[in-house]
Design an enzyme around this catalytic site. Structure first.
Site, PDB file in Angstrom:
ATOM      1  CE1 TYR A   1      -4.339  -0.025  -0.559  1.00  0.00           C
ATOM      2  CE2 TYR A   1      -4.184  -1.663   1.097  1.00  0.00           C
ATOM      3  CZ  TYR A   1      -5.042  -1.043   0.184  1.00  0.00           C
ATOM      4  OH  TYR A   1      -6.337  -1.075   0.046  1.00  0.00           O
TER       5      TYR A   1
ATOM      6  CD  GLU B   1      -3.298   3.933   1.034  1.00  0.00           C
ATOM      7  OE1 GLU B   1      -2.402   3.688   1.439  1.00  0.00           O
ATOM      8  OE2 GLU B   1      -4.664   3.667   1.343  1.00  0.00           O
TER       9      GLU B   1
ATOM     10  CG  ASP C   1      -8.453  10.565 -23.817  1.00  0.00           C
ATOM     11  OD1 ASP C   1      -7.590   9.801 -24.022  1.00  0.00           O
ATOM     12  OD2 ASP C   1      -9.534  10.007 -23.700  1.00  0.00           O
TER      13      ASP C   1
ATOM     14  CB  THR D   1      -4.932   3.556 -21.786  1.00  0.00           C
ATOM     15  OG1 THR D   1      -4.932   3.822 -23.050  1.00  0.00           O
ATOM     16  CG2 THR D   1      -6.291   3.933 -21.203  1.00  0.00           C
TER      17      THR D   1
ATOM     18  CE  LYS E   1      -7.496   2.346 -25.521  1.00  0.00           C
ATOM     19  NZ  LYS E   1      -7.481   2.770 -24.307  1.00  0.00           N
TER      20      LYS E   1
ATOM     21  NE  ARG F   1      -6.960  -3.639 -19.560  1.00  0.00           N
ATOM     22  CZ  ARG F   1      -7.358  -3.703 -21.031  1.00  0.00           C
ATOM     23  NH1 ARG F   1      -6.484  -4.334 -21.846  1.00  0.00           N
ATOM     24  NH2 ARG F   1      -8.078  -2.931 -21.687  1.00  0.00           N
TER      25      ARG F   1
HETATM   26  N1  DSN Z   1     -12.220   0.610 -25.395  1.00  0.00           N
HETATM   27  C1  DSN Z   1     -11.332   1.406 -25.980  1.00  0.00           C
HETATM   28  C2  DSN Z   1     -11.281   1.354 -27.354  1.00  0.00           C
HETATM   29  O1  DSN Z   1     -11.385   0.313 -27.998  1.00  0.00           O
HETATM   30  O2  DSN Z   1     -10.933   2.543 -28.302  1.00  0.00           O
HETATM   31  C3  DSN Z   1     -11.464   2.647 -25.416  1.00  0.00           C
HETATM   32  O3  DSN Z   1     -11.632   2.892 -24.255  1.00  0.00           O
END
Ligand code: DSN
Length: 420
Positions: free
Chosen positions: A55, A57, A201, A227, A230, A236
């Site tokens: 933990y 925080e 974003d 994120t 990707k 993740r």
């Molecule tokens: N689920 C993602 C996508 O496929 O673009 C976006 O959060």
């Protein structure tokens, strides 16, 4: 060779066998989901460490619990690397997901009910960009801009007109299904005219930005979220980057604003991913993602398909099945393709007249096949396989295509060292 997950196998055969099946599924299919990737084994190993147990925080050197000296070093490495990668003044590496990152950005900068100008979800935006079934749509007042009906490109005249009319406190750019480059400078100019915060974003294109295959939102954007799993090809999770003047507010909005204890094993895996993304090979990788997407787009166009914006500058293409005069639409196309081992997702196209459940399009991305070392010729071949699948009714033909997919997959093996 040793079983990679021998403890899991001995404790829980049920979960272990599903992990094994999922690995086989990933190995034997062609992944075209634009938002997915195959993280390296180094990233996956970092996730499976005792860092999971701690933990922490707070932030490095300002924690609420004891025992965090080593954790502090890891989180600091992640912060330093990601700042370098994106040329950012400040970084928060704690967001668990893109949605919580965006929630933190809004919490840090807006009051409930404030106005945000963002792209319409059905035109390529995201649920957290003001959908009425999402917290964002309930908590803030979104005004949406659109893509041009003819070109499929961002309609900057409309963006400016809406900005002048509504005086939003924030302008949001960065999308989930937009196949072209984003002109951050243009957004900055409009944001400056109305004194709005510019928020980008970049979840989808973060890897391309890191590899310099897409322009960096900095110095134009005030705040950037992304994120990490990707095109960036990490674990993740998510990050928020910002100019120094927003740093305190962003950190406070992540913790204690929207999250509790950070996931330090994920943060370690993010650090590994940032290190990988800082290597020259990653630049090559991101350039190849774009070349593959462009080769695939070209092949679809040669085969008579209609693509939104007539091509791509990034990692994804949006095929408009209605305009392509096909007899199958989004839902059936996705299912038919899955039956031959090609995995993609159905997607709305701009001005879609069909429902989100069975829209007019499919979205195809090349980050995964590029990670498997496929190049332009394989990308073209995959377009041919998609075309054949969508046009045939014959079971034998579909079985033949599935064989082709298995054959292609076996030539570009995945996770060779992962022996189960
Ligand atoms: N689920 C993602 C996508 O496929 O673009 C976006 O959060």
């Amino acid at each position: 060779m040793n079983n990679y997950y021998k403890h899991l196998a001995s404790v829980d055969q049920e979960v272990y066998s599903y992990v094994k099946m999922e690995l086989e599924r990933q190995r034997n299919t062609i992944g075209l989901i634009a938002s997915e990737n195959y993280a390296s084994l180094a990233v996956l190993e970092a996730l499976a460490t005792p860092l999971n147990n701690k933990y922490a925080e707070g932030y490095p050197n300002k924690r609420y619990y004891a025992g965090n000296k080593i954790i502090d070093s890891i989180e600091s490495i992640a912060i330093d690397r990601v700042k370098k990668l994106f040329d950012a003044e400040h970084a928060n590496v704690q967001p668990h997901a893109g949605a919580t990152a965006n929630m933190s950005v809004y919490l840090a900068t807006l009051n409930l009910g404030d106005k945000i100008l963002a792209l319409e979800l059905a035109h390529g935006g995201h649920l957290t960009h003001g959908s009425n079934v999402n917290f964002s749509g309930a908590a803030y007042k979104f005004v949406h801009y659109h893509l041009d009906k003819e070109t499929g490109l961002i309609d900057f005249e409309e963006v400016r007109k809406l900005a002048l009319e509504h005086k939003p406190k924030m302008i949001l750019c960065g999308y989930s299904a937009y196949p072209r480059k984003i002109d951050f400078k243009r957004f900055r100019e409009i944001a400056d005219e109305v004194n709005a915060i510019l928020f980008a974003d970049i979840a989808h294109i973060a890897g391309l930005v890191a590899g310099k295959a897409h322009e960096n939102p900095f110095p134009y954007a005030d705040i950037v979220s992304s994120t990490t799993h990707k095109t960036l090809r990490g674990p993740r999770g998510a990050i928020i980057l910002c100019k120094e003047k927003f740093a305190k507010a962003i950190d406070k909005a992540v913790f204690p604003g929207t999250q509790g204890g950070p996931f330090e094993h994920c943060i370690a895996a993010k650090a590994v991913c940032f290190k990988e993304a800082l290597q020259p090979e990653f630049k090559e990788y991101t350039r190849q993602i774009v070349k593959n997407a462009q080769a695939m787009a070209e092949e679809f166009i040669n085969l008579g398909y209609s693509l939104v914006t007539n091509g791509t500058d990034n990692h994804l293409l949006l095929v408009d099945l209605v305009k392509s005069k096909l007899k199958v639409f989004g839902k059936e196309a996705q299912e038919k393709l899955e039956s031959v081992g090609i995995i993609c997702n159905r997607n709305m196209v701009p001005y879609d007249t069909r429902s989100p459940f069975d829209p007019s399009g499919i979205r195809l991305g090349t980050p995964m096949i590029t990670t498997r070392n496929m190049k332009e010729s394989e990308s073209r071949y995959i377009a041919e396989l998609v075309d054949k699948t969508l046009k045939t009714e014959s079971k034998t033909e579909l079985e033949r295509i599935h064989e082709n997919v298995l054959d292609l997959s076996s030539k570009f093996p995945l996770y060779k060292d992962l022996v189960l």
